[in-house]
Design a protein around this motif. Structure first.
Motif, PDB file in Angstrom:
ATOM      1  N   ALA A  31       0.827  -1.209   0.000  1.00  0.00           N
ATOM      2  CA  ALA A  31       0.000   0.000   0.000  1.00  0.00           C
ATOM      3  C   ALA A  31       0.859   1.256   0.000  1.00  0.00           C
ATOM      4  O   ALA A  31       0.611   2.210  -0.754  1.00  0.00           O
ATOM      5  CB  ALA A  31      -0.924  -0.001   1.219  1.00  0.00           C
ATOM      6  N   LEU A  32       1.894   1.278   0.839  1.00  0.00           N
ATOM      7  CA  LEU A  32       2.759   2.462   0.936  1.00  0.00           C
ATOM      8  C   LEU A  32       3.562   2.670  -0.345  1.00  0.00           C
ATOM      9  O   LEU A  32       3.771   3.816  -0.777  1.00  0.00           O
ATOM     10  CB  LEU A  32       3.694   2.329   2.143  1.00  0.00           C
ATOM     11  N   ALA A  33       3.991   1.577  -0.953  1.00  0.00           N
ATOM     12  CA  ALA A  33       4.710   1.687  -2.229  1.00  0.00           C
ATOM     13  C   ALA A  33       3.793   2.244  -3.311  1.00  0.00           C
ATOM     14  O   ALA A  33       4.212   3.076  -4.139  1.00  0.00           O
ATOM     15  CB  ALA A  33       5.256   0.326  -2.638  1.00  0.00           C
ATOM     16  N   TYR A  34       2.548   1.800  -3.299  1.00  0.00           N
ATOM     17  CA  TYR A  34       1.572   2.287  -4.279  1.00  0.00           C
ATOM     18  C   TYR A  34       1.374   3.794  -4.121  1.00  0.00           C
ATOM     19  O   TYR A  34       1.396   4.548  -5.103  1.00  0.00           O
ATOM     20  CB  TYR A  34       0.242   1.555  -4.089  1.00  0.00           C
ATOM     21  N   ILE A  35       1.189   4.232  -2.890  1.00  0.00           N
ATOM     22  CA  ILE A  35       0.969   5.664  -2.627  1.00  0.00           C
ATOM     23  C   ILE A  35       2.205   6.477  -2.998  1.00  0.00           C
ATOM     24  O   ILE A  35       2.091   7.566  -3.592  1.00  0.00           O
ATOM     25  CB  ILE A  35       0.605   5.876  -1.143  1.00  0.00           C
ATOM     26  N   LYS A  36       3.370   5.955  -2.679  1.00  0.00           N
ATOM     27  CA  LYS A  36       4.618   6.658  -2.988  1.00  0.00           C
ATOM     28  C   LYS A  36       4.760   6.895  -4.488  1.00  0.00           C
ATOM     29  O   LYS A  36       5.077   8.014  -4.936  1.00  0.00           O
ATOM     30  CB  LYS A  36       5.814   5.851  -2.466  1.00  0.00           C
ATOM     31  N   HIS A  37       4.521   5.856  -5.280  1.00  0.00           N
ATOM     32  CA  HIS A  37       4.660   6.000  -6.733  1.00  0.00           C
ATOM     33  C   HIS A  37       3.510   6.817  -7.326  1.00  0.00           C
ATOM     34  O   HIS A  37       3.685   7.495  -8.344  1.00  0.00           O
ATOM     35  CB  HIS A  37       4.727   4.619  -7.393  1.00  0.00           C
ATOM     36  N   MET A  38       2.355   6.764  -6.689  1.00  0.00           N
ATOM     37  CA  MET A  38       1.219   7.529  -7.201  1.00  0.00           C
ATOM     38  C   MET A  38       1.484   9.028  -7.101  1.00  0.00           C
ATOM     39  O   MET A  38       1.131   9.802  -8.003  1.00  0.00           O
ATOM     40  CB  MET A  38      -0.053   7.162  -6.423  1.00  0.00           C
ATOM     41  N   PHE A  39       2.117   9.452  -6.021  1.00  0.00           N
ATOM     42  CA  PHE A  39       2.403  10.883  -5.827  1.00  0.00           C
ATOM     43  C   PHE A  39       3.790  11.273  -6.336  1.00  0.00           C
ATOM     44  O   PHE A  39       4.423  12.179  -5.808  1.00  0.00           O
ATOM     45  CB  PHE A  39       2.238  11.250  -4.353  1.00  0.00           C
ATOM     46  N   SER A  40       4.228  10.604  -7.373  1.00  0.00           N
ATOM     47  CA  SER A  40       5.491  10.960  -8.016  1.00  0.00           C
ATOM     48  C   SER A  40       5.261  12.057  -9.050  1.00  0.00           C
ATOM     49  O   SER A  40       4.133  12.506  -9.265  1.00  0.00           O
ATOM     50  CB  SER A  40       6.100   9.722  -8.684  1.00  0.00           C
ATOM     51  N   ARG A  41       6.314  12.477  -9.723  1.00  0.00           N
ATOM     52  CA  ARG A  41       6.200  13.545 -10.722  1.00  0.00           C
ATOM     53  C   ARG A  41       5.298  13.160 -11.895  1.00  0.00           C
ATOM     54  O   ARG A  41       4.749  14.027 -12.571  1.00  0.00           O
ATOM     55  CB  ARG A  41       7.591  13.907 -11.255  1.00  0.00           C
ATOM     56  N   SER A  42       5.173  11.856 -12.110  1.00  0.00           N
ATOM     57  CA  SER A  42       4.371  11.390 -13.242  1.00  0.00           C
ATOM     58  C   SER A  42       2.870  11.452 -12.963  1.00  0.00           C
ATOM     59  O   SER A  42       2.070  11.031 -13.799  1.00  0.00           O
ATOM     60  CB  SER A  42       4.755   9.954 -13.603  1.00  0.00           C
ATOM     61  N   LEU A  43       2.490  11.987 -11.799  1.00  0.00           N
ATOM     62  CA  LEU A  43       1.083  12.087 -11.445  1.00  0.00           C
ATOM     63  C   LEU A  43       0.298  12.904 -12.465  1.00  0.00           C
ATOM     64  O   LEU A  43      -0.874  12.639 -12.722  1.00  0.00           O
ATOM     65  CB  LEU A  43       0.944  12.709 -10.046  1.00  0.00           C
ATOM     66  N   PHE A  44       0.963  13.896 -13.051  1.00  0.00           N
ATOM     67  CA  PHE A  44       0.266  14.813 -13.961  1.00  0.00           C
ATOM     68  C   PHE A  44       0.449  14.453 -15.436  1.00  0.00           C
ATOM     69  O   PHE A  44       0.106  15.234 -16.323  1.00  0.00           O
ATOM     70  CB  PHE A  44       0.734  16.243 -13.702  1.00  0.00           C
ATOM     71  N   SER A  45       1.006  13.284 -15.694  1.00  0.00           N
ATOM     72  CA  SER A  45       1.112  12.807 -17.078  1.00  0.00           C
ATOM     73  C   SER A  45      -0.150  12.032 -17.436  1.00  0.00           C
ATOM     74  O   SER A  45      -0.966  11.708 -16.582  1.00  0.00           O
ATOM     75  CB  SER A  45       2.341  11.906 -17.225  1.00  0.00           C
ATOM     76  N   ALA A  46      -0.306  11.721 -18.700  1.00  0.00           N
ATOM     77  CA  ALA A  46      -1.477  10.963 -19.142  1.00  0.00           C
ATOM     78  C   ALA A  46      -1.301   9.485 -18.786  1.00  0.00           C
ATOM     79  O   ALA A  46      -0.205   8.934 -18.954  1.00  0.00           O
ATOM     80  CB  ALA A  46      -1.664  11.114 -20.642  1.00  0.00           C
ATOM     81  N   PRO A  47      -2.339   8.824 -18.253  1.00  0.00           N
ATOM     82  CA  PRO A  47      -2.236   7.389 -17.961  1.00  0.00           C
ATOM     83  C   PRO A  47      -1.890   6.605 -19.218  1.00  0.00           C
ATOM     84  O   PRO A  47      -2.394   6.897 -20.303  1.00  0.00           O
ATOM     85  CB  PRO A  47      -3.643   7.024 -17.456  1.00  0.00           C
ATOM     86  N   ASN A  48      -1.035   5.600 -19.052  1.00  0.00           N
ATOM     87  CA  ASN A  48      -0.613   4.842 -20.224  1.00  0.00           C
ATOM     88  C   ASN A  48      -0.130   3.460 -19.813  1.00  0.00           C
ATOM     89  O   ASN A  48       0.694   3.324 -18.916  1.00  0.00           O
ATOM     90  CB  ASN A  48       0.501   5.576 -20.971  1.00  0.00           C
ATOM     91  N   PHE A  49      -0.704   2.436 -20.431  1.00  0.00           N
ATOM     92  CA  PHE A  49      -0.210   1.065 -20.289  1.00  0.00           C
ATOM     93  C   PHE A  49      -0.673   0.303 -21.522  1.00  0.00           C
ATOM     94  O   PHE A  49      -1.440   0.829 -22.330  1.00  0.00           O
ATOM     95  CB  PHE A  49      -0.676   0.399 -18.985  1.00  0.00           C
ATOM     96  N   TYR A  50      -0.201  -0.919 -21.675  1.00  0.00           N
ATOM     97  CA  TYR A  50      -0.360  -1.587 -22.972  1.00  0.00           C
ATOM     98  C   TYR A  50      -1.820  -1.839 -23.360  1.00  0.00           C
ATOM     99  O   TYR A  50      -2.125  -1.973 -24.542  1.00  0.00           O
ATOM    100  CB  TYR A  50       0.435  -2.899 -23.010  1.00  0.00           C
ATOM    101  N   SER A  51      -2.722  -1.884 -22.399  1.00  0.00           N
ATOM    102  CA  SER A  51      -4.139  -2.116 -22.736  1.00  0.00           C
ATOM    103  C   SER A  51      -4.988  -0.877 -22.483  1.00  0.00           C
ATOM    104  O   SER A  51      -6.181  -0.985 -22.211  1.00  0.00           O
ATOM    105  CB  SER A  51      -4.678  -3.309 -21.937  1.00  0.00           C
ATOM    106  N   ILE A  52      -4.374   0.301 -22.593  1.00  0.00           N
ATOM    107  CA  ILE A  52      -5.091   1.540 -22.298  1.00  0.00           C
ATOM    108  C   ILE A  52      -6.287   1.744 -23.224  1.00  0.00           C
ATOM    109  O   ILE A  52      -7.321   2.282 -22.816  1.00  0.00           O
ATOM    110  CB  ILE A  52      -4.132   2.758 -22.375  1.00  0.00           C
ATOM    111  N   ASN A  53      -6.179   1.313 -24.477  1.00  0.00           N
ATOM    112  CA  ASN A  53      -7.296   1.512 -25.408  1.00  0.00           C
ATOM    113  C   ASN A  53      -8.520   0.692 -25.005  1.00  0.00           C
ATOM    114  O   ASN A  53      -9.664   1.163 -25.102  1.00  0.00           O
ATOM    115  CB  ASN A  53      -6.856   1.158 -26.837  1.00  0.00           C
ATOM    116  N   ASP A  54      -8.284  -0.548 -24.538  1.00  0.00           N
ATOM    117  CA  ASP A  54      -9.396  -1.358 -24.038  1.00  0.00           C
ATOM    118  C   ASP A  54      -9.971  -0.757 -22.766  1.00  0.00           C
ATOM    119  O   ASP A  54     -11.178  -0.837 -22.523  1.00  0.00           O
ATOM    120  CB  ASP A  54      -8.925  -2.793 -23.771  1.00  0.00           C
ATOM    121  N   ALA A  55      -9.101  -0.166 -21.954  1.00  0.00           N
ATOM    122  CA  ALA A  55      -9.561   0.450 -20.705  1.00  0.00           C
ATOM    123  C   ALA A  55     -10.500   1.621 -20.973  1.00  0.00           C
ATOM    124  O   ALA A  55     -11.410   1.889 -20.186  1.00  0.00           O
ATOM    125  CB  ALA A  55      -8.358   0.917 -19.883  1.00  0.00           C
TER     126      ALA A  55
END
Length: 481
Positions: free
Chosen positions: A395-419
């Motif tokens: 949980a703490l690792a998830y929160i740490k990475h969530m509030f990184s600099r990439s927070l304000f970038s567009a979400p992106n992963f290999y199945s983003i179009n299906d999402a």
């Protein structure tokens, strides 16, 4: 047996036809439902039918002893016997390993090393639910709210009625037992209404929950591999997964019970349209929240004492609620976070400001209401991280990475179009829920549409979506609780 399985699609019509066409008396109806309920539970693991039967007999017997006890002391002895045995079984199957490993970790912190003796035990599905059914029954007898039931079949059906057996809602004897004891006649309008609610529950489960689950599992599996914005999206997907999954189960349970002329307690009332955390908890898992209120919070003194007592009792309720959900520190933290969210409302006496549904009788909420709903949803989503994480470090690792600099970038992963397709389903779902928020369930109003072809077109559209976008059969999240 899962509600979203082919087996249940065969089981339900058979029981329904036998119930209304073959049985002739109330006793025969109840016996049939009891047999069907034990068959339903036994399809998961027949070995635990003994545990269900033992729990049922225990509370039936102690209920009679409490009612007939000559003194208050004797009543208390029988009450505590029921509490001890019920919570003993629950604690063994659900919490034994947690307490053993937590104790070993605490001892190691002071320099001592022990090898904890853990057990490979299967958590009996539904044990938390039917245990609470039985406990509420003996509590109500002890408080002279009800008389002990003398008909074992009727009491056993109250505990094990298959629509609510494995994931609630947590029923009360004051509500369900009178219905079991009264003659029930077939009502076509109730049958149609029940089928409609089942259909909406299946849509929630198969289209919203199961579609969201595939992205939740992907993103939560390795949070360090994704951007902060993607992790935010993962939490939002989980918020709709757990809501669609659990409220979908409740809709199917209520609709199924209605097919047999029985009304179960409502378990969800559009919680994501809440304007504060207090309102959220009045609308989320209502049967559990009210159970803790009536059998723990009020006996502890409720809100009648001073500020310290109100704060203490609120934290106890939320922490116990968290622990009820699972033997993991993440659930306790989840409960504690919700208690912290609740504190400002409690201390300013604003925890009962929003008792009615938002924007009742209106098409749109005000900007203030919209902001309040978004803030409440955001706080709820943050707490869901702990609920979903496998342990505290996750949980703490998830929160740490969530509030990184990439927070304000567009979400992106290999199945983003299906999402994106799933997000459109969620948007459609929110619109339907908003439009139907003053009804017992979102599409209840369809039944009032005069033009028959519009009603059937709506049903066929939902069925078509369910069939064409269903994924691999997945169990319900709350089976693990």
């Amino acid at each position: 047996m899962l509600f979203n399985s082919f087996a249940f699609a065969l089981f339900l019509p058979v029981v329904f036809l036998l119930y209304w066409r073959v049985t002739k008396t109330l006793q025969q109806q109840n016996i049939l439902l009891l047999i069907a309920s034990y068959f339903f539970y036994g399809c998961w693991d027949w070995r635990f039918l003994f545990l269900l039967a033992f729990s049922t007999f225990l509370d039936f017997f102690t209920g009679l002893k409490i009612m007939n006890a000559p003194t208050r002391r004797n009543k208390q002895l029988w009450l505590w016997l029921s509490i001890t045995i019920n919570l003993g079984f629950l604690g063994f199957f659900k919490y034994y390993n947690f307490f053993v490993t937590s104790f070993a970790e605490a001892i190691s912190n002071v320099g001592l090393h022990v090898n904890p003796w853990t057990l490979s035990v299967i958590l009996p599905v539904g044990i938390s639910f039917y245990t609470f059914h039985g406990l509420s029954y003996v509590f109500d007898i002890y408080r002279d709210r009800i008389k002990a039931e003398r008909n074992f079949v009727e009491y056993a059906l109250f505990v094990s009625f298959f629509p609510l057996l494995v994931a609630g809602p947590i029923e009360r004897a004051t509500h369900l037992l009178p219905q079991i004891k009264e003659s029930r006649k077939f009502d076509y309008s109730k049958m149609v209404d029940g089928l409609r609610q089942i259909l909406w529950g299946l849509f929630k489960k198969i289209i919203i929950a199961d579609q969201s689950a595939q992205y939740v599992n992907l993103i939560f599996s390795d949070p360090s591999s994704f951007s902060g914005s993607t992790l935010v999206l993962g939490v939002i997907f989980f918020a709709f997964q757990i809501y669609g999954d659990f409220s979908g189960y409740s809709d199917i349970a209520l609709g199924t019970a209605r097919l047999f002329g029985i009304e179960l307690l409502r378990n969800f009332a559009y919680p994501y349209f809440s304007r504060d955390i207090a309102e959220f908890w009045r609308r989320w898992h209502i049967s559990l929240s009210s159970w803790f209120r009536d059998y723990l919070y009020i006996p502890l003194g409720g809100s009648k004492g001073g500020t310290w007592m109100k704060v203490r009792n609120t934290f106890i309720i939320f922490l116990v609620s968290g622990f009820w959900h699972g033997a993991n520190w993440t659930f306790i933290v989840w409960g504690g976070l919700n208690a912290i969210y609740f504190m400002p409302l409690l201390l300013t006496n604003k925890n009962r400001d929003n008792l009615q549904i938002v924007a009742a009788g209106k098409t749109f909420p005000t900007l203030k209401e919209l902001f309040s709903m978004l803030l409440t949803f955001g706080l709820t989503c943050f707490a869901w991280i702990f609920f979903r994480a496998k342990d505290m470090s996750h949980a703490l690792a998830y929160i740490k990475h969530m509030f990184s600099r990439s927070l304000f970038s567009a979400p992106n992963f290999y199945s983003i179009n299906d999402a994106k397709k799933t997000l459109l389903f969620i948007l459609f779902f929110l619109i339907v829920e908003w439009m139907g928020r003053e009804q017992p369930y979102a599409i209840a109003r369809i039944g009032g549409v005069k033009r028959r072809y519009i009603r059937w077109l709506s049903y066929y559209a939902i069925i078509w979506v369910i069939i064409n976008y269903s994924t691999k059969e997945q169990t319900f999240i709350y089976f693990q609780f």
